[in-house]
Design an enzyme around this catalytic site. Sequence first.
Site, PDB file in Angstrom:
ATOM      1  N   TYR A  56       0.838  -1.207   0.000  1.00 44.55           N
ATOM      2  CA  TYR A  56       0.000   0.000   0.000  1.00 44.55           C
ATOM      3  C   TYR A  56       0.870   1.255   0.000  1.00 44.55           C
ATOM      4  CZ  TYR A  56      -3.605  -3.339   1.494  1.00 44.55           C
ATOM      5  OH  TYR A  56      -4.458  -4.419   1.599  1.00 44.55           O
ATOM      6  N   HIS A 121      -0.079 -12.006   0.761  1.00 44.67           N
ATOM      7  CA  HIS A 121      -0.934 -11.009   0.122  1.00 44.67           C
ATOM      8  C   HIS A 121      -1.285 -11.378  -1.323  1.00 44.67           C
ATOM      9  CE1 HIS A 121      -1.591  -6.352  -0.363  1.00 44.67           C
ATOM     10  NE2 HIS A 121      -2.678  -7.060  -0.603  1.00 44.67           N
TER      11      HIS A 121
END
Length: 316
Positions: A56, A121
Site C-alpha cells: 500500500y 498477500h
Amino acid sequence: MELRELGSTGLRVSPVGFGASPLGNVFGDVPRDVARAAVRRALDLGVNFFDTSPYYGGTVSESVLGDCLRFAAVPRDRVVVATKCGRYKEGFDFSAARVTRSIDESLARLGLDYVDILHCHDIEFTSLDQIVNETIPALQKIKESGKARFIGITGLPLSIYSYVLNLVPPGSVDVILSYCHYGINDTALVDLLPYLKSKGVGVITASPLAMGLLTDNGPPEWHPAPEQLKLACRAAADHCRKKGKNITKLAMQYSLMNKEISTVLVGMNSPEQVEENVSAAIELSTSGIDEQLLHEVEAILEPVKNMTWPSGIQQA
C-alpha cells in the site's frame, strides 16, 4: 462496539477494522496530522484492529500507521496489527527468502517488535503450490521466532482458500482475509464459512463497499467489475439517494450483520470517516438495519448477485 473472537487465535477484534491502505496516499494525499487524528479517533471509539501492507503506497502505509500508533501512545497489547508479505510495488515474490526479509522490513517501518497477523498477500498471483510448500513453512518459522503471532492468506477467488487449507498441516493458517465477497451485491463467502469454522480458521472480510461500487460517487475508472454490475450498483445507489438514504451506510451495516465474520475492514483516512463507520456499527447494534431499504436494494442487485471478476494467474 462489542469485540468478536477471531477463529482459534484468542484475539478479540472490533467488528469495524481500520484499513490503512489510504494512509499510503493510495486515494489521494493524506496530511500526517489528519492520519494521526484518524487513528486516535479510531482508538478512542473502540477500534482495535489495524490492517496494512508493504504494497500500500509502496511501503508508505506501514510507515504512517507506525507513526500514528506511536503518536497515540497506545499500549501494544491494546491493538491488533496485521500486515502482509509477498506483494510489493515491484511485483510479487512469495519466496521464503523474500518473505523472511519482508517481516523485518515491515517491523522496522511499523516500529513494532511483532505483528499479530502476517498475511500472504493476494496468493492467486503465484502458484498455490509455492504458497503451500515454500511460503507457509517460511511463515511458520517467522511465527516461531515471535515476529508474527498468527499467519493468514488473502486473495479474491474463494477457491484459493480450500486449496491451500486442504494441503497444509492443520493449524498452519490461522486466518483468511477475503474481500468483495461479503456485501449486499455478493455474499459468496457465506458458503465457505462452515468449512473455515471446521478448520478453526478466523474470517476477516474487506471492501464492504465493493471497492467503491456501493457508494454515491461510484467506483474508480480502473475498477475491474463487469459493466452490468457497475450499472446495477449505480441504480441501487441512486435509489437510496432518492429516498434520502445512504447506500454506503446500508452496505457497511449489512457486512457487519454476520457474527461468523470477526471484523470488516474498511479503508479510512480521516476522523470523520472513522466516526461514520463506527456510528453505523453502533446504530446497527442498537436499532438494526433499515429492512425495507435493504429489501429494495437487494431486489435491484438480484440480477447481478455474486457477479465477480477474474483475478490472478491461471492455476495449473
